[in-house]
Design an enzyme around this catalytic site. Structure first.
Site, PDB file in Angstrom:
ATOM      1  N   GLU A   1      28.498  56.393  50.474  1.00  0.00           N
ATOM      2  CA  GLU A   1      29.630  56.239  51.389  1.00  0.00           C
ATOM      3  C   GLU A   1      30.229  57.581  51.784  1.00  0.00           C
ATOM      4  O   GLU A   1      30.600  57.796  52.949  1.00  0.00           O
ATOM      5  CB  GLU A   1      30.690  55.345  50.755  1.00  0.00           C
ATOM      6  CG  GLU A   1      30.335  53.877  50.718  1.00  0.00           C
ATOM      7  CD  GLU A   1      29.320  53.523  49.654  1.00  0.00           C
ATOM      8  OE1 GLU A   1      28.704  52.438  49.736  1.00  0.00           O
ATOM      9  OE2 GLU A   1      29.134  54.339  48.723  1.00  0.00           O
TER      10      GLU A   1
ATOM     11  N   HIS B   1      34.282  43.023  46.154  1.00  0.00           N
ATOM     12  CA  HIS B   1      33.942  42.672  47.529  1.00  0.00           C
ATOM     13  C   HIS B   1      35.103  41.970  48.233  1.00  0.00           C
ATOM     14  O   HIS B   1      34.884  41.335  49.263  1.00  0.00           O
ATOM     15  CB  HIS B   1      32.725  41.739  47.563  1.00  0.00           C
ATOM     16  CG  HIS B   1      31.480  42.311  46.984  1.00  0.00           C
ATOM     17  ND1 HIS B   1      31.264  42.377  45.634  1.00  0.00           N
ATOM     18  CD2 HIS B   1      30.383  42.851  47.569  1.00  0.00           C
ATOM     19  CE1 HIS B   1      30.080  42.928  45.402  1.00  0.00           C
ATOM     20  NE2 HIS B   1      29.523  43.217  46.563  1.00  0.00           N
TER      21      HIS B   1
END
Length: 337
Positions: free
Chosen positions: A57, A126
């Site tokens: 990321e 998530h």
């Protein structure tokens, strides 16, 4: 279109309209994204305009910043907002400050798309709602749509902005309001609502920093964004209160003028968001309203939020603020003496 189709349409329009726009991230190319938002774009525009990135990321966002400084308009995707923290330093220390540090010589016109929030049984890693940590960073814009029409228009406006944007996509709205498990307590609203909306095929913008008054009223003002806009609609109906509902659409820039006009009219304010209460963006909204509307308030400002606890995978539908909690807050505000 539903929200997935609207976002895909926005990306398609911008890829076709501007050769400097490109898309990359984990699984966004051949696979079309874990939620299929980028489906078909690599086939249509090729490997140089829509491509996969490694599981890094920080590398994804760092590369996007360099591309933006070079003159491109990258749209990187972080697969879930929970995964964005390894890239947070790049967003804060580089993207948000580049224009200021270079005295306007360089900037970072990047739009970071990422699904956020709960409701799909994704568990703790998530399902989080981290919008407040982006809103705190001067130089970043934070955008959160609540419906397909706004999603497309806001995404186009974000891509065309010369500032870095964190574009948070509510997962529960991808396939329609309240996508997830119906619950006995929430049976009047879970999985309810038409997932589709009329969305133009071509180019249009929804301006950043312009809230929408979805329902006018005089009894109280409800401030919400993303999935919570639909929760607010149901809660207002259940409460019987003549409440005005404002969809913020972006929290930075924030349409404070629309908020102030509404609260001065109603004299009451209830703030609704999915993230936990302590340190959430609702605290900033409460402070801004109090500073500007103190003499007009007829009840304390109320916040209806997620609970102050780690995201509870097995009990996520108990964690979410629902219509019942909002209706109770509205009734308390109206009855306050």
């Amino acid at each position: 279109m539903n929200m997935i189709q609207a976002l895909n349409s926005a990306l398609d329009v911008m890829l076709g309209r501007d050769d400097d726009v490109l898309i990359f991230g984990e699984d966004v190319g051949y696979f079309g994204g874990v939620f299929r938002v980028t489906e078909g774009l690599q086939t249509k525009y090729g490997l140089k305009r829509c491509f996969d990135a490694p599981l890094t990321e920080g590398g994804i966002i760092g590369s996007a910043i360099g591309m933006g400084a070079y003159g491109l308009r990258p749209v990187p995707e972080i697969q879930f907002a929970d995964y964005i923290l390894p890239a947070y330093d790049q967003l804060v220390s580089e993207a948000a400050r580049l224009r200021y540090r270079s005295n306007g010589e360089f900037w970072a016109p990047i739009t970071v798309r990422t699904p956020y929030g709960g409701g799909i049984f994704g568990g703790q890693t998530h399902s989080q709602s981290p919008e407040a940590i982006f809103a705190h960073v001067t130089g970043l814009k934070t955008v959160i749509p609540s419906n397909p029409y706004d999603a497309k228009g806001l995404l186009i406006a974000s891509i065309e902005s010369n500032d870095p944007v964190v574009f948070l996509e509510p997962k529960r709205l991808y396939n329609g309001p309240f996508y997830g498990r119906p619950d006995e307590e929430l049976k009047t609203w879970a999985n309810s609502g038409d997932p589709f909306a009329e969305v133009p095929l071509g180019h249009y913008e929804v301006p950043l920093g312009q809230a929408a008054i979805l329902r006018e009223g005089r009894g109280a003002t409800v401030l919400a964004y993303g999935t919570m806009v639909h929760v607010a609609k149901a809660g207002i109906d259940d409460s019987g209160v003549d409440a005005e509902l404002i969809d913020l659409r972006s929290i930075v820039p924030l349409d404070i003028d629309t908020i102030v006009r509404s609260v001065k009219k109603t004299g009451r304010c209830v703030i609704l968001h999915e993230a936990s209460r302590f340190g959430g963006f609702g605290g900033e909204l409460s402070a801004l309203v109090q500073e500007r509307c103190f003499d007009h308030l007829r009840a304390p400002i109320a916040r209806v939020c997620g609970y102050d606890m780690p995201y509870p995978h097995a009990f996520e539908w108990d964690y979410f603020p629902g219509p019942i909690r909002l209706a109770e807050a509205l009734k308390s505000a109206v009855e306050y003496r």
